[in-house]
Design an enzyme around this catalytic site. Sequence first.
Site, PDB file in Angstrom:
ATOM      1  N   SER A 180     -52.353 -30.396 -11.365  1.00 55.62           N
ATOM      2  CA  SER A 180     -51.475 -29.798 -10.371  1.00 55.62           C
ATOM      3  C   SER A 180     -51.458 -28.077 -10.374  1.00 55.62           C
ATOM      4  O   SER A 180     -50.444 -27.571 -10.862  1.00 55.62           O
ATOM      5  CB  SER A 180     -50.136 -30.399 -10.699  1.00 55.62           C
ATOM      6  OG  SER A 180     -49.505 -30.477 -11.671  1.00 55.62           O
TER       7      SER A 180
ATOM      8  N   GLY B  48     -50.916 -28.516 -16.553  1.00 57.22           N
ATOM      9  CA  GLY B  48     -51.676 -27.952 -17.473  1.00 57.22           C
ATOM     10  C   GLY B  48     -53.232 -28.164 -17.519  1.00 57.22           C
ATOM     11  O   GLY B  48     -53.561 -28.815 -16.584  1.00 57.22           O
ATOM     12  N   LEU B  49     -53.657 -27.269 -18.084  1.00 60.25           N
ATOM     13  CA  LEU B  49     -55.298 -27.344 -18.187  1.00 60.25           C
ATOM     14  C   LEU B  49     -55.642 -28.842 -18.540  1.00 60.25           C
ATOM     15  O   LEU B  49     -55.139 -29.254 -19.366  1.00 60.25           O
ATOM     16  CB  LEU B  49     -55.773 -26.316 -18.997  1.00 60.25           C
ATOM     17  CG  LEU B  49     -55.746 -24.866 -18.453  1.00 60.25           C
ATOM     18  CD1 LEU B  49     -56.481 -24.136 -19.650  1.00 60.25           C
ATOM     19  CD2 LEU B  49     -56.460 -24.612 -17.224  1.00 60.25           C
ATOM     20  N   SER B  50     -57.033 -29.119 -18.207  1.00 61.34           N
ATOM     21  CA  SER B  50     -57.598 -30.348 -18.768  1.00 61.34           C
ATOM     22  C   SER B  50     -57.643 -30.226 -20.333  1.00 61.34           C
ATOM     23  O   SER B  50     -58.196 -28.931 -20.590  1.00 61.34           O
ATOM     24  CB  SER B  50     -59.239 -30.554 -18.226  1.00 61.34           C
ATOM     25  OG  SER B  50     -59.643 -31.631 -18.654  1.00 61.34           O
ATOM     26  N   GLY B  51     -57.254 -31.241 -21.064  1.00 64.59           N
ATOM     27  CA  GLY B  51     -57.269 -31.243 -22.503  1.00 64.59           C
ATOM     28  C   GLY B  51     -56.203 -30.423 -23.012  1.00 64.59           C
ATOM     29  O   GLY B  51     -56.160 -30.334 -24.207  1.00 64.59           O
ATOM     30  N   ALA B  52     -55.231 -29.890 -22.495  1.00 68.27           N
ATOM     31  CA  ALA B  52     -54.021 -29.151 -22.940  1.00 68.27           C
ATOM     32  C   ALA B  52     -53.003 -30.081 -23.595  1.00 68.27           C
ATOM     33  O   ALA B  52     -52.667 -30.075 -24.670  1.00 68.27           O
ATOM     34  CB  ALA B  52     -53.338 -28.573 -21.818  1.00 68.27           C
ATOM     35  N   GLY B  53     -53.180 -31.540 -23.434  1.00 68.10           N
ATOM     36  CA  GLY B  53     -52.296 -32.548 -24.004  1.00 68.10           C
ATOM     37  C   GLY B  53     -51.415 -33.352 -23.035  1.00 68.10           C
ATOM     38  O   GLY B  53     -50.475 -34.164 -23.431  1.00 68.10           O
ATOM     39  N   LYS B  54     -51.534 -33.071 -21.799  1.00 63.12           N
ATOM     40  CA  LYS B  54     -50.600 -33.841 -20.846  1.00 63.12           C
ATOM     41  C   LYS B  54     -50.843 -35.440 -21.123  1.00 63.12           C
ATOM     42  O   LYS B  54     -49.795 -36.039 -21.147  1.00 63.12           O
ATOM     43  CB  LYS B  54     -51.175 -33.448 -19.415  1.00 63.12           C
ATOM     44  CG  LYS B  54     -51.057 -32.070 -18.866  1.00 63.12           C
ATOM     45  CD  LYS B  54     -51.659 -31.997 -17.627  1.00 63.12           C
ATOM     46  CE  LYS B  54     -53.136 -32.237 -17.327  1.00 63.12           C
ATOM     47  NZ  LYS B  54     -54.021 -31.799 -17.814  1.00 63.12           N
ATOM     48  N   SER B  55     -52.026 -36.161 -20.963  1.00 68.20           N
ATOM     49  CA  SER B  55     -52.098 -37.469 -21.010  1.00 68.20           C
ATOM     50  C   SER B  55     -51.384 -37.754 -22.519  1.00 68.20           C
ATOM     51  O   SER B  55     -50.734 -38.860 -22.694  1.00 68.20           O
ATOM     52  CB  SER B  55     -53.287 -38.115 -20.980  1.00 68.20           C
ATOM     53  OG  SER B  55     -53.983 -37.438 -19.596  1.00 68.20           O
TER      54      SER B  55
HETATM   55  N1  LIG Z   1     -63.348 -29.662 -11.287  1.00 66.84           N
HETATM   56  C1  LIG Z   1     -62.771 -30.292 -12.017  1.00 66.84           C
HETATM   57  N2  LIG Z   1     -61.479 -29.571 -12.381  1.00 66.84           N
HETATM   58  C2  LIG Z   1     -60.518 -30.067 -13.060  1.00 66.84           C
HETATM   59  N3  LIG Z   1     -60.434 -31.376 -13.806  1.00 66.84           N
HETATM   60  C3  LIG Z   1     -61.596 -32.215 -13.389  1.00 66.84           C
HETATM   61  C4  LIG Z   1     -62.629 -31.819 -12.512  1.00 66.84           C
HETATM   62  N4  LIG Z   1     -63.669 -32.483 -12.298  1.00 66.84           N
HETATM   63  C5  LIG Z   1     -63.140 -33.494 -12.987  1.00 66.84           C
HETATM   64  N5  LIG Z   1     -61.935 -33.490 -13.568  1.00 66.84           N
HETATM   65  C6  LIG Z   1     -61.483 -34.525 -14.408  1.00 66.84           C
HETATM   66  O1  LIG Z   1     -60.174 -34.835 -13.544  1.00 66.84           O
HETATM   67  C7  LIG Z   1     -58.907 -34.724 -14.008  1.00 66.84           C
HETATM   68  C8  LIG Z   1     -58.125 -33.838 -13.254  1.00 66.84           C
HETATM   69  O2  LIG Z   1     -57.267 -34.896 -12.267  1.00 66.84           O
HETATM   70  P1  LIG Z   1     -56.092 -34.120 -11.670  1.00 66.84           P
HETATM   71  O3  LIG Z   1     -55.711 -35.426 -10.757  1.00 66.84           O
HETATM   72  O4  LIG Z   1     -55.020 -34.140 -12.866  1.00 66.84           O
HETATM   73  O5  LIG Z   1     -56.290 -32.709 -11.115  1.00 66.84           O
HETATM   74  S1  LIG Z   1     -55.465 -32.216  -9.870  1.00 66.84           S
HETATM   75  O6  LIG Z   1     -54.155 -32.220 -10.262  1.00 66.84           O
HETATM   76  O7  LIG Z   1     -55.824 -32.818  -8.587  1.00 66.84           O
HETATM   77  O8  LIG Z   1     -56.017 -30.668  -9.807  1.00 66.84           O
HETATM   78  C9  LIG Z   1     -59.123 -33.856 -15.439  1.00 66.84           C
HETATM   79  O9  LIG Z   1     -58.365 -34.937 -16.398  1.00 66.84           O
HETATM   80  P2  LIG Z   1     -57.464 -34.313 -17.642  1.00 66.84           P
HETATM   81  O10 LIG Z   1     -58.460 -33.930 -18.476  1.00 66.84           O
HETATM   82  O11 LIG Z   1     -56.911 -35.408 -17.914  1.00 66.84           O
HETATM   83  O12 LIG Z   1     -56.539 -33.223 -16.890  1.00 66.84           O
HETATM   84  C10 LIG Z   1     -60.827 -33.950 -15.723  1.00 66.84           C
HETATM   85  O13 LIG Z   1     -61.086 -35.038 -16.621  1.00 66.84           O
HETATM   86  N1  LIG Z   2     -49.414 -30.824 -29.695  1.00 72.45           N
HETATM   87  C1  LIG Z   2     -50.329 -31.669 -29.004  1.00 72.45           C
HETATM   88  N2  LIG Z   2     -49.904 -32.227 -27.725  1.00 72.45           N
HETATM   89  C2  LIG Z   2     -50.642 -32.950 -27.055  1.00 72.45           C
HETATM   90  N3  LIG Z   2     -52.070 -33.022 -27.458  1.00 72.45           N
HETATM   91  C3  LIG Z   2     -52.328 -32.372 -28.611  1.00 72.45           C
HETATM   92  C4  LIG Z   2     -51.448 -31.582 -29.465  1.00 72.45           C
HETATM   93  N4  LIG Z   2     -52.153 -31.120 -30.393  1.00 72.45           N
HETATM   94  C5  LIG Z   2     -53.471 -31.616 -30.199  1.00 72.45           C
HETATM   95  N5  LIG Z   2     -53.778 -32.754 -29.172  1.00 72.45           N
HETATM   96  C6  LIG Z   2     -55.015 -32.906 -28.842  1.00 72.45           C
HETATM   97  O1  LIG Z   2     -55.536 -32.488 -27.649  1.00 72.45           O
HETATM   98  C7  LIG Z   2     -55.923 -33.313 -26.863  1.00 72.45           C
HETATM   99  C8  LIG Z   2     -55.490 -33.395 -25.569  1.00 72.45           C
HETATM  100  O2  LIG Z   2     -55.985 -34.341 -24.680  1.00 72.45           O
HETATM  101  P1  LIG Z   2     -55.407 -35.147 -23.374  1.00 72.45           P
HETATM  102  O3  LIG Z   2     -54.093 -35.342 -23.716  1.00 72.45           O
HETATM  103  O4  LIG Z   2     -56.296 -35.990 -22.780  1.00 72.45           O
HETATM  104  O5  LIG Z   2     -55.469 -33.861 -22.366  1.00 72.45           O
HETATM  105  P2  LIG Z   2     -55.059 -33.628 -20.756  1.00 72.45           P
HETATM  106  O6  LIG Z   2     -54.449 -35.093 -20.431  1.00 72.45           O
HETATM  107  O7  LIG Z   2     -54.043 -32.348 -20.610  1.00 72.45           O
HETATM  108  O8  LIG Z   2     -56.530 -33.457 -20.395  1.00 72.45           O
HETATM  109  C9  LIG Z   2     -55.933 -34.809 -27.539  1.00 72.45           C
HETATM  110  O9  LIG Z   2     -57.156 -34.844 -28.462  1.00 72.45           O
HETATM  111  C10 LIG Z   2     -54.778 -34.439 -28.672  1.00 72.45           C
HETATM  112  O10 LIG Z   2     -54.814 -35.306 -29.898  1.00 72.45           O
END
Ligand SMILES: Nc1ncnc2c1ncn2[C@@H]1O[C@H](COP(=O)(O)OS(=O)(=O)O)[C@@H](OP(=O)(O)O)[C@H]1O
Ligand SMILES: Nc1ncnc2c1ncn2[C@@H]1O[C@H](COP(=O)(O)OP(=O)(O)O)[C@@H](O)[C@H]1O
Length: 181
Positions: A90, A16-23
């Site tokens: 991914s 899923g997108l960055s910030g979607a909630g994966k971690s």
């Molecule tokens: N250009 C760009 N696009 C997306 N994300 C970026 C980018 N640059 C840095 N980041 C940070 O790197 C985290 C994504 O790494 P991933 O290894 O999950 O990405 S991938 O699966 O190889 O596409 C991602 O972390 P998450 O927020 O946890 O998803 C971002 O914090």
């Molecule tokens: N249902 C939910 N599941 C996961 N995260 C959520 C949910 N609702 C709100 N959030 C918030 O969204 C943010 C997700 O961040 P994060 O887990 O770092 O995303 P990712 O790993 O996809 O980049 C966190 O601040 C989390 O508290």
Amino acid sequence: MSPTPNVPGRVLWLTGLSGAGKSTLASALYQELLAAGVKAELLDGDAVRENLSKGLGFSRADRDTNVRRIGFVAGLLARHGVTVLVSAISPYAETRREVLSQLPGAAEVFVDAPLETVTERDVKGLYLKAIAGEIAHFTGVSDPYEAPTQPALHLRTDLLSVEECLEQLRPLAGLREPVPA
Ligand SMILES: Nc1ncnc2c1ncn2[C@@H]1O[C@H](COP(=O)(O)OS(=O)(=O)O)[C@@H](OP(=O)(O)O)[C@H]1O
Ligand SMILES: Nc1ncnc2c1ncn2[C@@H]1O[C@H](COP(=O)(O)OP(=O)(O)O)[C@@H](O)[C@H]1O
């Protein structure tokens, strides 16, 4: 030398997108698995990029290499009975399909929130920078994200709470009920 167990570990692949909630979801589930005494490992995008994939960028080739490396390690762990939680953007459907097809019984979990939501959350302040053009090839802004079409689980994290998402994730990870950490 101990033999390889007959039952491979489950692999849950959170995309899923960055910030979607994966971690958030993967780490909560990981803590529950450990508390339940299940052998588990967490392969989180950020941690992988600091170690196994250090030096890789965000071109398609580098992302695919990153995803294939994660898949390779997940396969090794699962073969030894470890439940593996992957948390990585991914973004490419074909690469996920290729990697997941090599992981018997792996489940693709689509951790989904609209771009407006993740931009509002902007957990790491990266969307602001990406929209301002300060980060190139940012997923969802200036780089593609190919959503799963038939995930094992589709979680709308803008509509569900963390606990509601965990309720749906637990059975996939082999847990019947919440486990206090
Ligand atoms: N250009 C760009 N696009 C997306 N994300 C970026 C980018 N640059 C840095 N980041 C940070 O790197 C985290 C994504 O790494 P991933 O290894 O999950 O990405 S991938 O699966 O190889 O596409 C991602 O972390 P998450 O927020 O946890 O998803 C971002 O914090
Ligand atoms: N249902 C939910 N599941 C996961 N995260 C959520 C949910 N609702 C709100 N959030 C918030 O969204 C943010 C997700 O961040 P994060 O887990 O770092 O995303 P990712 O790993 O996809 O980049 C966190 O601040 C989390 O508290």
